[in-house]
Write an enzyme that holds these catalytic residues in place. Structure first.
Site, PDB file in Angstrom:
ATOM      1  N   TRP A   1       0.636  -1.103  -0.001  1.00 46.69           N
ATOM      2  CA  TRP A   1      -0.022   0.043   0.007  1.00 46.69           C
ATOM      3  C   TRP A   1       0.877   1.338  -0.147  1.00 46.69           C
ATOM      4  O   TRP A   1       0.442   2.445  -0.220  1.00 46.69           O
ATOM      5  CB  TRP A   1      -0.879  -0.125   1.102  1.00 46.69           C
ATOM      6  N   LYS A   2       2.053   1.228   0.334  1.00 44.19           N
ATOM      7  CA  LYS A   2       3.070   2.340   0.222  1.00 44.19           C
ATOM      8  C   LYS A   2       2.120   3.368   1.271  1.00 44.19           C
ATOM      9  O   LYS A   2       1.895   2.943   2.408  1.00 44.19           O
ATOM     10  CB  LYS A   2       2.984   2.839  -1.202  1.00 44.19           C
TER      11      LYS A   2
ATOM     12  N   GLY B   1       1.396  -2.768  -6.309  1.00 42.64           N
ATOM     13  CA  GLY B   1       1.390  -1.511  -5.446  1.00 42.64           C
ATOM     14  C   GLY B   1      -0.069  -0.856  -5.936  1.00 42.64           C
ATOM     15  O   GLY B   1      -0.909  -1.150  -5.048  1.00 42.64           O
TER      16      GLY B   1
ATOM     17  N   GLU C   1      11.514  -6.309  -9.456  1.00 42.04           N
ATOM     18  CA  GLU C   1      10.822  -5.023  -9.693  1.00 42.04           C
ATOM     19  C   GLU C   1      11.578  -4.129 -10.746  1.00 42.04           C
ATOM     20  O   GLU C   1      12.393  -3.189 -10.034  1.00 42.04           O
ATOM     21  CB  GLU C   1      10.279  -4.366  -8.449  1.00 42.04           C
TER      22      GLU C   1
ATOM     23  N   HIS D   1      12.840  -2.285  -1.062  1.00 40.97           N
ATOM     24  CA  HIS D   1      12.280  -1.795  -2.004  1.00 40.97           C
ATOM     25  C   HIS D   1      12.837  -0.592  -3.000  1.00 40.97           C
ATOM     26  O   HIS D   1      13.815   0.266  -2.266  1.00 40.97           O
ATOM     27  CB  HIS D   1      10.782  -1.115  -1.549  1.00 40.97           C
TER      28      HIS D   1
ATOM     29  N   SER E   1       3.289  -2.337 -12.198  1.00 39.76           N
ATOM     30  CA  SER E   1       1.972  -2.245 -12.897  1.00 39.76           C
ATOM     31  C   SER E   1       1.188  -3.589 -13.023  1.00 39.76           C
ATOM     32  O   SER E   1       0.903  -3.718 -14.256  1.00 39.76           O
ATOM     33  CB  SER E   1       2.507  -1.682 -14.310  1.00 39.76           C
TER      34      SER E   1
END
Ligand code: PGA
Length: 219
Positions: free
Chosen positions: A10-11, A203, A144, A96, A182
Site C-alpha cells: 500500500w506504500k 502497488g 521489480e 524496495h 504495474s
C-alpha cells in the site's frame, strides 16, 4: 498447481477510515484459494487494524510490513524493529527501490534480512535486476524493474521470466520469485503462468479492494 504469493504494497496510502472501507469491501469479494497466499502490507499505523479485522473475521490473509529497522532496538527515533513488527507481521518487504532511492544500501538490506529472519518474519527482498546481491536467509525475491513501477508499463512476462530464472539460478536459497511493476487484474495471469514466477507484488492496483480481489481471482 504451483503455490502463489500475492502481496499488496500500500506504500504511503490509507488512514484508519480508508483502511476500514477497504477491508469491508474487500472481504465481500475476496475468495481464498488453496494454493494462493495473500499478504497485505499497509502503513505501520494501520497494521494492527488490518490484523484485528482479519483475525476477528477469520479471513485468510497474512499481514506484512513495508520495511523494518536495520537496528535491533534502542535509541533510533522513528524506527520500528523487526521484533515489534513480528507481533503482527509474517512478512516484510525489504530493500524496495523507493527506499533504496532514499539511501538504503545493500548492507542495510542484509542487516534487515538478518533481523527479520531472527524474528520469524519472512523477508521479501526487492531487486531491480538479477545482479542485486541477495542476502543469505532470503527465500523470496521480488523482481521489480524501476521503469515498470507505478507507470502502467509493465515488463514483458518473457523478460520477467528470464530475470526470475536468473535470480533463482544465482541464488540457490531463493525458493520464490515474484514480479512487481504495474500488475493489474488484466495482466497478472500472464506473469503467474510463467514457470519461474511464483507471484506478484502489487502497488497501485492493491489500493482498490475490487481490483485487488480480482487480481487474486485471476492469478
Ligand atoms: P505498482 O508498484 O504496482 O504501483 O507499479 C509496485 C511496487 O512498487 O511494489
Amino acid at each position: 498447481m504451483k503455490n502463489l504469493l500475492i502481496v499488496a504494497n500500500w506504500k504511503e496510502n490509507k488512514n484508519q477510515e480508508e483502511t476500514a472501507v477497504f477491508l469491508s469491501d474487500f472481504s465481500k469479494t475476496y475468495e481464498a484459494r488453496p494454493n494462493v497466499t495473500v499478504v497485505i502490507c499497509p502503513p505501520y499505523l494501520v497494521v494492527p487494524e488490518v490484523w484485528d479485522f482479519i483475525k476477528s473475521n477469520n479471513i485468510q490473509i497474512e499481514v506484512g510490513v513495508q520495511n523494518i529497522s536495520k537496528f535491533e532496538e534502542g535509541a533510533h527515533t522513528g524506527e520500528i524493529s523487526a521484533r515489534e513488527a513480528s507481533e503482527f507481521a509474517r512478512f516484510a518487504i525489504i530493500g524496495h527501490s523507493e527506499r533504496r532511492a532514499l539511501g538504503e544500501t545493500d548492507e542495510d538490506v542484509k542487516k534487515k534480512v538478518e533481523l527479520a529472519v531472527k524474528n520469524n518474519i519472512e523477508p521479501i527482498v526487492c531487486a531491480v535486476n538479477e545482479s542485486v546481491p541477495i542476502p543469505s536467509g532470503t527465500k523470496i525475491v521480488a523482481y521489480e524493474p524501476v521503469e515498470a513501477i507505478g507507470t502502467g508499463n509493465p515488463d514483458t512476462p518473457e523478460n520477467a521470466e528470464s530475470i526470475a530464472k536468473a535470480i533463482k539460478s544465482k541464488n540457490n536459497q531463493v525458493q520464490s520469485t515474484l514480479y512487481g511493476g504495474s500488475v493489474t487484474a488484466e495482466n497478472v495471469r500472464k506473469f503467474t503462468q510463467m514457470q519461474n514466477i511464483d507471484g506478484v507484488l502489487v502497488g497501485g492496483a492493491s489500493l482498490d479492494p475490487i481490483e485487488f480481489s480480482s487480481i487474486i481471482k485471476q492469478c
